[in-house]
Design a protein around this motif. Structure first.
Motif: not given
Length: 299
Positions: A242-267
């Motif tokens: 994301a940092q490198r993309m934005r330095a190049d003027g590119v928007i970086f987006i992460w779309i993520t989902d799934g029940q694997g996140w339910e016990s990973m609130e800190n991450v």
């Protein structure tokens, strides 16, 4: 700069994310890939007929019959793969207490006319239980059952593909909205771009939106059905991207989902704090298009 217009504190973001998380990206009607499964059965129709003809024969005749089929085969490896799939084994070799049988050299030997290799492999298959399967049930139905059982491995890849399809729909919708707002944009998937520096490094992203032919938005899509170290590794990697993309003027987006996140609130909170433009499918439906339109409009 990040594009999110709605930027709640990280604890509120995490709460909203987890309240609306999808358990899995695979729809019920795609849980089993019946189309590919039936294609596999049709592919091996000749092998099914040949092995069925050996029903209720003596052990020696069964071994001879399997060896004969291997010697006569145009595609020897297909026959070897089919026989071992019938007994629940996939791969490039079979190993047991008695030894290791590597399929490629065995195939080459059989293709060169080595009948002893064919008889040896046929004997191994008989010992494992291939003849029992032929004598005690319908081979075609048994093979279908084996393929269904093996679906759990294929489903790991299908999870990612199904999620990418879901994200692709959102990216297409956002692109259409931008076009309706007068922007010359289009989108593509699996796009590779070089960073605008002297490293020579490249990055392949799941989706890309182009404005006037130039990369404007990069989107990555990941769904986690189970928790583990992978989301944390990806978060660190995407923060750097994301940092490198934005330095190049590119928007970086992460779309993520799934029940694997339910016990990973800190991450999840760290992902939001570092990358900011993180969405699950629900959040993408409610914010992604508006965020992109606002960014393109200079808001």
């Amino acid at each position: 700069m990040p594009i999110r217009q709605h930027r709640p504190p990280s604890d509120e973001f995490v709460e909203d994310f987890l309240e609306n998380v999808v358990p899995s990206a695979i729809p019920n009607d795609q849980f089993i890939d019946w189309h590919s499964l039936n294609d596999d059965i049709e592919k091996y129709e000749k092998q099914i007929e040949a092995i069925t003809s050996l029903e209720d024969v003596a052990k020696e005749e069964f071994v001879e019959g399997v060896a004969d089929a291997l010697m006569a085969a145009d595609e020897t490896r297909e026959w070897i793969d089919f026989y071992f799939e019938l007994v629940g084994e996939r791969g490039n070799k079979y190993s047991s207490l008695e030894g290791v049988w590597k399929f490629y050299p065995i195939q080459r030997a059989i293709d060169a006319g080595d009948r002893e290799k064919a008889l040896d492999l046929a004997g191994v298959l008989q010992d494992v239980g291939l003849q029992y399967i032929v004598d005690k049930g319908n081979v075609r139905d048994h093979y279908r059952g084996m393929l269904v059982g093996m679906e759990s491995h294929a489903r790991k890849n299908r999870q990612g593909l199904c999620f990418e399809n879901q994200v692709g729909e959102r990216v297409a919708e956002a692109t259409t909205q931008l076009q309706e707002n007068g922007y010359d944009v289009e989108y593509d998937d699996e796009y590779t771009t070089a960073y605008n520096d002297d490293t020579g490094q490249e990055k392949t992203v799941d989706f890309a939106i182009f404005e006037d032919g130039e990369l404007a938005v990069a989107v990555e899509a990941n769904c986690y059905k189970v928790q583990g170290s992978k989301p944390s590794e990806i978060r660190r990697s995407y923060n750097h991207v994301a940092q490198r993309m934005r330095a190049d003027g590119v928007i970086f987006i992460w779309i993520t989902d799934g029940q694997g996140w339910e016990s990973m609130e800190n991450v999840l909170a760290e992902s939001y704090n570092d990358i900011v433009d993180v969405y699950n499918l629900y959040q993408a439906d409610h914010h992604l298009t508006d965020d992109l339109v606002a960014e393109f409009n200079g808001s």
